[in-house]
Enzyme design. Structure first.
Site, PDB file in Angstrom:
ATOM      1  N   LYS A   1      34.308  30.423  40.105  1.00  0.00           N
ATOM      2  CA  LYS A   1      34.251  31.178  38.859  1.00  0.00           C
ATOM      3  C   LYS A   1      33.022  32.067  38.825  1.00  0.00           C
ATOM      4  O   LYS A   1      33.116  33.266  38.503  1.00  0.00           O
ATOM      5  CB  LYS A   1      34.244  30.236  37.658  1.00  0.00           C
ATOM      6  CG  LYS A   1      34.261  30.957  36.309  1.00  0.00           C
ATOM      7  CD  LYS A   1      34.149  29.998  35.150  1.00  0.00           C
ATOM      8  CE  LYS A   1      32.723  29.492  35.002  1.00  0.00           C
ATOM      9  NZ  LYS A   1      32.523  28.678  33.786  1.00  0.00           N
TER      10      LYS A   1
ATOM     11  N   ASP B   1      37.555  31.062  33.020  1.00  0.00           N
ATOM     12  CA  ASP B   1      36.749  30.061  32.333  1.00  0.00           C
ATOM     13  C   ASP B   1      37.621  29.365  31.295  1.00  0.00           C
ATOM     14  O   ASP B   1      38.844  29.544  31.267  1.00  0.00           O
ATOM     15  CB  ASP B   1      35.516  30.705  31.694  1.00  0.00           C
ATOM     16  CG  ASP B   1      35.867  31.629  30.534  1.00  0.00           C
ATOM     17  OD1 ASP B   1      37.071  31.929  30.317  1.00  0.00           O
ATOM     18  OD2 ASP B   1      34.935  32.050  29.816  1.00  0.00           O
TER      19      ASP B   1
END
Length: 226
Positions: free
Chosen positions: A120, A138
């Site tokens: 991420k 996220d």
């Protein structure tokens, strides 16, 4: 969800959010990397307060190494998990100097090889710092993608892969921030603000909140603020 509905969703989100970008304050790719690492399980507001003190003193790998782990902790101790983050950042700065001449690498593989950097974080850096077409999933994006049915999946990687395949090309660069900001301020976790949502009629979420629910939640927010 069909391609035309997806196009309309991003068209409306782009109109509603004309400047889609990160809310983490930074002026260089390295500052962004530090801010994103600090943001795990922390708010952007809290990270910005810490980096507003840190970056004028140390905003390069060399300067942060000069602070040392204990010195760095003093600047970031208001952030969740700060001891682990300080340790990872110090190790990361060493690797950047030893393997990348102090520069932030521009590939996912090299970024993910840095201490404290996962997929991420790597995707955020590639998208925001280097304008690459990546989507960092996220909690906000995972929720919005599943709730609206833009891209359903049981894991963040599954959602990421589906978004990569289905987001209209003209919106791909900004899709990451459009979805995050929509999730942060409108399609919120507990009581999504469906009555004021710009894509409510396109969203396939079956449990949309009503005008009454929204009004009551706003009253509660007002009570808490006062």
């Amino acid at each position: 969800m069909n391609a035309e509905k997806r196009r309309l969703i991003f068209e409306r989100l782009a109109a509603a959010i004309p400047e889609p970008t990160t809310e983490l304050k930074h002026s260089t790719p390295f500052e962004l990397l530090i801010a994103v690492v600090l943001s795990a399980q922390a708010t952007d507001k809290g990270v910005n307060k810490a980096t507003a003190r840190l970056f004028p003193v140390a905003n390069t790998p060399e300067a942060i190494l000069a602070l040392g782990e204990e010195g760095l902790k003093e600047y970031i101790k208001t952030i969740n998990l700060y001891p682990t983050k300080a340790r990872n950042i110090i190790a990361m700065c060493r690797v950047l100097l030893e393997k990348h001449n102090g520069q932030v690498p521009q590939t996912r593989e090299e970024l993910m090889a840095l201490p404290g950097v996962g997929r991420k974080t790597a995707n955020v850096i590639l998208n925001t710092a280097f304008d690459q077409h990546t989507i960092a999933v996220d909690t906000h994006i995972f929720r919005v993608a599943n709730r609206t049915r833009l891209a359903t999946g049981k894991t963040v990687l599954e959602v990421e892969r589906k978004l990569e395949r289905t987001v209209p090309r003209q919106y791909f660069k900004n899709a990451h921030h459009l979805l995050i900001l929509h999730g942060r301020y409108t399609c919120v976790a507990r009581k999504p603000k469906c009555p004021i949502c710009p894509i409510a009629d396109l969203c396939e979420y079956p449990d949309k909140t009503s005008e009454e629910t929204f009004a009551n939640s706003q009253k509660m927010v007002g009570t808490i603020k006062h």
